[in-house]
Design a protein around this motif. Sequence first.
Motif, mmCIF file in Angstrom:
data_model
loop_
_atom_site.group_PDB
_atom_site.id
_atom_site.type_symbol
_atom_site.label_atom_id
_atom_site.label_comp_id
_atom_site.label_asym_id
_atom_site.label_seq_id
_atom_site.Cartn_x
_atom_site.Cartn_y
_atom_site.Cartn_z
ATOM 1 N N ALA A 35 57.956 -26.444 -19.908
ATOM 2 C CA ALA A 35 56.897 -26.722 -18.943
ATOM 3 C C ALA A 35 57.488 -27.099 -17.593
ATOM 4 C CB ALA A 35 56.006 -27.855 -19.456
ATOM 5 N N TRP A 36 56.642 -26.979 -16.592
ATOM 6 C CA TRP A 36 56.944 -27.492 -15.261
ATOM 7 C C TRP A 36 56.013 -28.672 -14.993
ATOM 8 C CZ3 TRP A 36 60.987 -26.203 -12.305
ATOM 9 C CH2 TRP A 36 61.630 -24.977 -12.545
ATOM 10 N N GLU A 44 51.600 -40.241 -10.545
ATOM 11 C CA GLU A 44 52.183 -39.980 -11.851
ATOM 12 C C GLU A 44 52.668 -38.538 -11.946
ATOM 13 O OE1 GLU A 44 49.517 -43.106 -14.532
ATOM 14 O OE2 GLU A 44 49.417 -40.950 -14.903
ATOM 15 N N ARG A 45 53.597 -38.327 -12.862
ATOM 16 C CA ARG A 45 54.105 -36.976 -13.091
ATOM 17 C C ARG A 45 53.009 -36.149 -13.763
ATOM 18 N NH1 ARG A 45 60.248 -36.550 -15.048
ATOM 19 N NH2 ARG A 45 60.342 -38.002 -13.286
ATOM 20 N N GLU A 46 52.796 -34.952 -13.244
ATOM 21 C CA GLU A 46 51.690 -34.091 -13.684
ATOM 22 C C GLU A 46 52.236 -32.786 -14.239
ATOM 23 O OE1 GLU A 46 48.036 -31.576 -11.514
ATOM 24 O OE2 GLU A 46 49.723 -32.360 -10.339
ATOM 25 N N GLY A 47 51.805 -32.422 -15.434
ATOM 26 C CA GLY A 47 52.186 -31.136 -16.006
ATOM 27 C C GLY A 47 51.344 -30.040 -15.391
ATOM 28 N N ARG A 99 60.059 -29.296 -25.187
ATOM 29 C CA ARG A 99 59.748 -30.046 -26.409
ATOM 30 C C ARG A 99 59.685 -29.066 -27.567
ATOM 31 N NH1 ARG A 99 53.401 -31.811 -25.318
ATOM 32 N NH2 ARG A 99 52.609 -29.730 -24.813
ATOM 33 N N GLY A 100 59.733 -29.602 -28.783
ATOM 34 C CA GLY A 100 59.817 -28.743 -29.954
ATOM 35 C C GLY A 100 58.493 -28.243 -30.490
ATOM 36 N N TYR A 101 57.413 -28.355 -29.735
ATOM 37 C CA TYR A 101 56.123 -27.830 -30.149
ATOM 38 C C TYR A 101 55.311 -27.555 -28.908
ATOM 39 C CZ TYR A 101 54.315 -32.498 -29.118
ATOM 40 O OH TYR A 101 53.978 -33.667 -28.489
ATOM 41 N N ARG A 107 51.743 -34.189 -21.649
ATOM 42 C CA ARG A 107 52.062 -35.583 -21.372
ATOM 43 C C ARG A 107 53.564 -35.717 -21.206
ATOM 44 N NH1 ARG A 107 49.945 -39.826 -25.399
ATOM 45 N NH2 ARG A 107 51.369 -38.674 -26.758
ATOM 46 N N GLU A 108 53.965 -36.407 -20.174
ATOM 47 C CA GLU A 108 55.384 -36.608 -19.896
ATOM 48 C C GLU A 108 56.114 -37.180 -21.109
ATOM 49 O OE1 GLU A 108 55.953 -39.265 -16.673
ATOM 50 O OE2 GLU A 108 58.144 -39.240 -16.798
#
Length: 124
Positions: A35-36, A44-47, A99-101, A107-108
């Motif tokens: 993801a970016w 906050e950090r936003e996906g 991440r593995g899924y 979510r960060e």
Amino acid sequence: VQAQVESGGGSVQAGESVRLTCKDSGYPYNSYCMAWFRQAPGKEREGVAQINHLGEKIYYSDSVKGRFTISLDNAKHTLYLQMNNLNPEDTGMYYCAARGYCSTNLREVDFTYWGRGTQVTVSS
């Protein structure tokens, strides 16, 4: 040791385009999602976008849908984010993560691997 390195950020004018690149060293998963994220000062950090290891299950946040395109070149171990029609609200530090899924809930805290980020600044 897994490593991710982002590049391609810079300063542009509103309406211009930028392509970000994230080169990784591989992950200890049979399947995974990349993801970016972005983080503006004081926020906050936003996906903003996600893609799975097969280049499928692509997801975008509403704030970038129709303007940003995420893609993956597995042969090069490289993740891309093509950002078009940029506006000042897109300014921030952009990070790639893995991440593995896969889940549309970006979510960060759920992402294990992170790069150090690349800055994108959009002026009006």
